[in-house]
Enzyme design. Structure first.
Site, PDB file in Angstrom:
ATOM      1  N   CYS A 124       0.804  -1.224   0.000  1.00 61.80           N
ATOM      2  CA  CYS A 124       0.000   0.000   0.000  1.00 61.80           C
ATOM      3  C   CYS A 124       0.836   1.274   0.000  1.00 61.80           C
ATOM      4  O   CYS A 124       0.281   2.367  -0.021  1.00 61.80           O
ATOM      5  CB  CYS A 124      -0.951  -0.020   1.186  1.00 61.80           C
ATOM      6  SG  CYS A 124      -1.872  -1.564   1.221  1.00 61.80           S
TER       7      CYS A 124
ATOM      8  N   HIS B  66      -9.634   2.060  -0.532  1.00 67.51           N
ATOM      9  CA  HIS B  66      -8.187   1.856  -0.466  1.00 67.51           C
ATOM     10  C   HIS B  66      -7.706   1.190  -1.746  1.00 67.51           C
ATOM     11  O   HIS B  66      -7.912  -0.007  -1.950  1.00 67.51           O
ATOM     12  CB  HIS B  66      -7.854   0.998   0.755  1.00 67.51           C
ATOM     13  CG  HIS B  66      -6.393   0.899   1.057  1.00 67.51           C
ATOM     14  ND1 HIS B  66      -5.418   1.375   0.202  1.00 67.51           N
ATOM     15  CD2 HIS B  66      -5.731   0.398   2.133  1.00 67.51           C
ATOM     16  CE1 HIS B  66      -4.222   1.154   0.735  1.00 67.51           C
ATOM     17  NE2 HIS B  66      -4.389   0.564   1.907  1.00 67.51           N
TER      18      HIS B  66
ATOM     19  N   GLU C 186      -1.734   5.401  13.649  1.00 72.39           N
ATOM     20  CA  GLU C 186      -1.371   6.573  12.848  1.00 72.39           C
ATOM     21  C   GLU C 186      -1.563   7.850  13.658  1.00 72.39           C
ATOM     22  O   GLU C 186      -0.740   8.779  13.584  1.00 72.39           O
ATOM     23  CB  GLU C 186      -2.188   6.632  11.554  1.00 72.39           C
ATOM     24  CG  GLU C 186      -1.769   7.814  10.671  1.00 72.39           C
ATOM     25  CD  GLU C 186      -2.326   7.762   9.258  1.00 72.39           C
ATOM     26  OE1 GLU C 186      -3.275   7.000   9.002  1.00 72.39           O
ATOM     27  OE2 GLU C 186      -1.789   8.514   8.406  1.00 72.39           O
TER      28      GLU C 186
ATOM     29  N   HIS D 242      -2.807   8.204   5.971  1.00 75.06           N
ATOM     30  CA  HIS D 242      -2.997   6.900   5.336  1.00 75.06           C
ATOM     31  C   HIS D 242      -4.450   6.492   5.583  1.00 75.06           C
ATOM     32  O   HIS D 242      -5.101   5.988   4.676  1.00 75.06           O
ATOM     33  CB  HIS D 242      -2.001   5.891   5.919  1.00 75.06           C
ATOM     34  CG  HIS D 242      -2.041   4.570   5.222  1.00 75.06           C
ATOM     35  ND1 HIS D 242      -1.869   4.433   3.861  1.00 75.06           N
ATOM     36  CD2 HIS D 242      -2.262   3.310   5.683  1.00 75.06           C
ATOM     37  CE1 HIS D 242      -1.979   3.159   3.519  1.00 75.06           C
ATOM     38  NE2 HIS D 242      -2.216   2.453   4.608  1.00 75.06           N
TER      39      HIS D 242
ATOM     40  N   PHE E 214       1.376  -2.956   4.370  1.00 78.52           N
ATOM     41  CA  PHE E 214       1.686  -4.336   4.751  1.00 78.52           C
ATOM     42  C   PHE E 214       3.177  -4.551   4.464  1.00 78.52           C
ATOM     43  O   PHE E 214       3.673  -4.188   3.395  1.00 78.52           O
ATOM     44  CB  PHE E 214       0.871  -5.320   3.899  1.00 78.52           C
ATOM     45  CG  PHE E 214      -0.551  -5.524   4.357  1.00 78.52           C
ATOM     46  CD1 PHE E 214      -1.100  -4.778   5.380  1.00 78.52           C
ATOM     47  CD2 PHE E 214      -1.334  -6.502   3.749  1.00 78.52           C
ATOM     48  CE1 PHE E 214      -2.417  -4.994   5.801  1.00 78.52           C
ATOM     49  CE2 PHE E 214      -2.645  -6.725   4.155  1.00 78.52           C
ATOM     50  CZ  PHE E 214      -3.186  -5.975   5.180  1.00 78.52           C
TER      51      PHE E 214
ATOM     52  N   LYS F  19      -9.119   8.225   1.608  1.00 83.86           N
ATOM     53  CA  LYS F  19      -9.714   6.879   1.477  1.00 83.86           C
ATOM     54  C   LYS F  19     -11.180   6.855   1.913  1.00 83.86           C
ATOM     55  O   LYS F  19     -11.900   5.930   1.567  1.00 83.86           O
ATOM     56  CB  LYS F  19      -8.911   5.854   2.275  1.00 83.86           C
ATOM     57  CG  LYS F  19      -7.543   5.552   1.662  1.00 83.86           C
ATOM     58  CD  LYS F  19      -6.826   4.426   2.387  1.00 83.86           C
ATOM     59  CE  LYS F  19      -5.430   4.198   1.820  1.00 83.86           C
ATOM     60  NZ  LYS F  19      -4.450   5.225   2.268  1.00 83.86           N
TER      61      LYS F  19
END
Lengths: 82, 405
Positions: B159, B333, B310, B299, B391, B328
């Site tokens: 990502c 996403h 975050e 994010h 990830f 998002k």
């Protein structure tokens, strides 16, 4: 009356159109696969694979390498032992 | 004249195709995710995604569509829009690089060909199955289509791929390898196997009954992200090259920061330390202080773990009072495209001076101590950061500034 050759042309045209995206109006017997139909080597491999799948048999190896035009493809199929 | 400018952008997203539509979509603040139509999801646990409505004028020819996966088709549309926006005619093609990231490349091609293979045996793969599915196909297709002969590559950091691709482009320019780089990301993951795989990880929202309200970053009742497809490409250009050809710039890519969690393959480090290190490094890279920052484009996935860690990271980097927004919430996403789509959103915030609202935020999670912009847009002054955390523990933060600001 549709001849066997017409039937094979229809079969080849269908493969060129549906599997490789060639516009139907460009598909004629004398059309050169590379120069006129803008197929590349991967397209020719795919065309042969699709046609073998449709006719249910292998097309002759050395002759496959010699195909240049749509007519050559039709001849190749017509010449196959059924 | 030094630095790296953004002289063109192209975006293809569920929340808008093209810069104007995408910006309007952000300011409107409505979720653009919906019921999956790319395949029949039946009674699957997850039946929602962000999907792109690609207009005919941006679609490839029928022949090229048969030769490419949707991942490359979306990238091609974003590239075309970016080049139209940047007007780079007459640039030496040997000095143009291409970096397009993707998390997983042409997955519908993979799925279709393996289905054929399991039914028909080893000869059932299509002749182009391999090139169509390779992660570098969007980049390679771009180089071949436009004749750009500079460095051309893909970046795969899940990502963070899109953001890492932009970093790679920045580096190509600052080290003198290229004058212009098309940098971004593309993803086409709305494929049954892939959606099911993310569902199995517990990463996806099950809010099937409210598709457009399912992507809920920072919300108290968030339950995972909504997977999406899309692509975005930035035309990065050395300031000297842009000045020489009289190019207009949207913004400056002032710097970046990166780090790795070195913790777990899918879970962020619970302290947010890795993410904080990347944010701090981005400030250092941009030669900025926390007080210079006017926006953090988070994010913000809408998973339980990401949003809490975050928030900790943003606070640890001394940006706890800075307005935060999460693109998002609108787009979903888009994995390897997300960092690039959000870079476009961040640049648009800088150029317009407006921070768009975070959609679907009815009640902020009390564990999240941030100033999340919601309801209406807000004025922006100064530097804007765009966070991407992936990830694998890859953390990438981009810093954009107004031109000459």
């Amino acid at each position: 009356v549709a001849t066997h050759r017409d039937e094979v042309l229809a079969q080849v045209s269908e493969a060129l159109e549906n599997e490789l995206g060639v516009e139907p109006e460009r598909i004629t017997g004398p059309a050169d696969l590379r120069a006129d139909l803008e197929l590349d080597s991967l397209d020719l491999v795919e065309l042969v694979a699709v046609l073998e799948d449709r006719i249910g048999g292998k097309l002759d190896g050395p002759a496959v390498d010699g195909i240049r035009t749509v007519d050559d493809v039709i001849d190749l199929i017509i010449r196959q032992p059924s | 004249v030094s630095g790296v400018l953004v002289t063109g952008m192209g975006v293809v997203s569920p929340a808008g195709v093209g810069l104007a539509a995408f910006h309007a979509g952000q300011l409107a603040g409505h979720g653009a995710t919906g019921v999956i139509s790319h395949y029949d999801p039946g009674d699957d646990e997850v039946r929602i995604a962000g999907q792109v409505d690609l207009p005919d004028e941006l679609a490839l020819s029928r022949r090229d569509r048969l030769r490419t996966d949707r991942c490359t088709q979306l990238a091609a549309a974003a590239v075309r829009l970016a080049l139209q926006d940047a007007v780079v005619d007459g640039v030496d093609p040997a000095r143009v690089g291409v970096v397009i990231g993707s998390s997983m490349g042409g997955q519908s091609t993979v799925e279709e060909n393996y289905l054929s293979y399991f039914r028909g045996g080893p000869t059932a793969f299509k002749t182009r199955a391999i090139p169509m599915s390779m992660i570098n196909d969007p980049a390679a297709w771009t180089s071949i289509r436009y004749g750009f002969t500079g460095p051309c590559l893909a970046v795969a950091t899940a990502c963070a791929s899109g953001a890492d691709a932009i970093v790679a482009g920045y580096q190509m320019i600052t080290c003198g390898e290229a004058d212009v780089v098309l940098a971004g990301g593309a993803e086409a993951p709305v494929v049954r196997g892939i959606v099911s795989g993310f569902a199995k990880l517990g990463a996806l929202s099950r809010r099937n009954a409210e598709p457009e309200r399912a992507s809920r970053p920072f919300s108290k009742d968030r339950d995972g992200f909504v997977i999406a497809e899309g692509a975005a490409v930035l035309v990065l250009e050395s300031a000297a090259h842009a000045a020489a050809r009289g190019a207009r710039a949207h913004a400056e890519l002032r710097g970046y920061g990166r780090s790795s969690d070195a913790h777990h393959v899918t879970m962020p480090h619970p302290s947010g330390a890795g993410a904080a290190a990347a944010i701090t490094a981005a400030l250092r890279g941009a030669g900025a202080e926390p007080g210079d920052v006017g926006l953090v484009n988070a994010h913000g996935t809408g998973t339980a773990l990401n949003d809490v860690t975050e928030a900790l990271a943003i606070r640890a980097a001394r940006l706890g009072d800075v307005p935060v927004t999460a693109t998002k919430s609108l787009v979903g996403h888009a994995l390897g495209a997300a960092g690039a789509i959000e870079a476009v959103a961040t640049v648009q915030a800088v150029t317009s001076g407006l921070v768009p609202p975070t959609a679907n935020l009815d009640e902020v999670d009390p564990e999240i101590d941030l100033d999340v912009v919601c309801g209406a847009s807000r004025a922006l002054k100064g530097l804007a950061l765009s966070n991407s955390f992936a990830f694998g523990g890859h953390n990438v933060v981009l810093a954009f500034a107004p031109v000459g600001g």
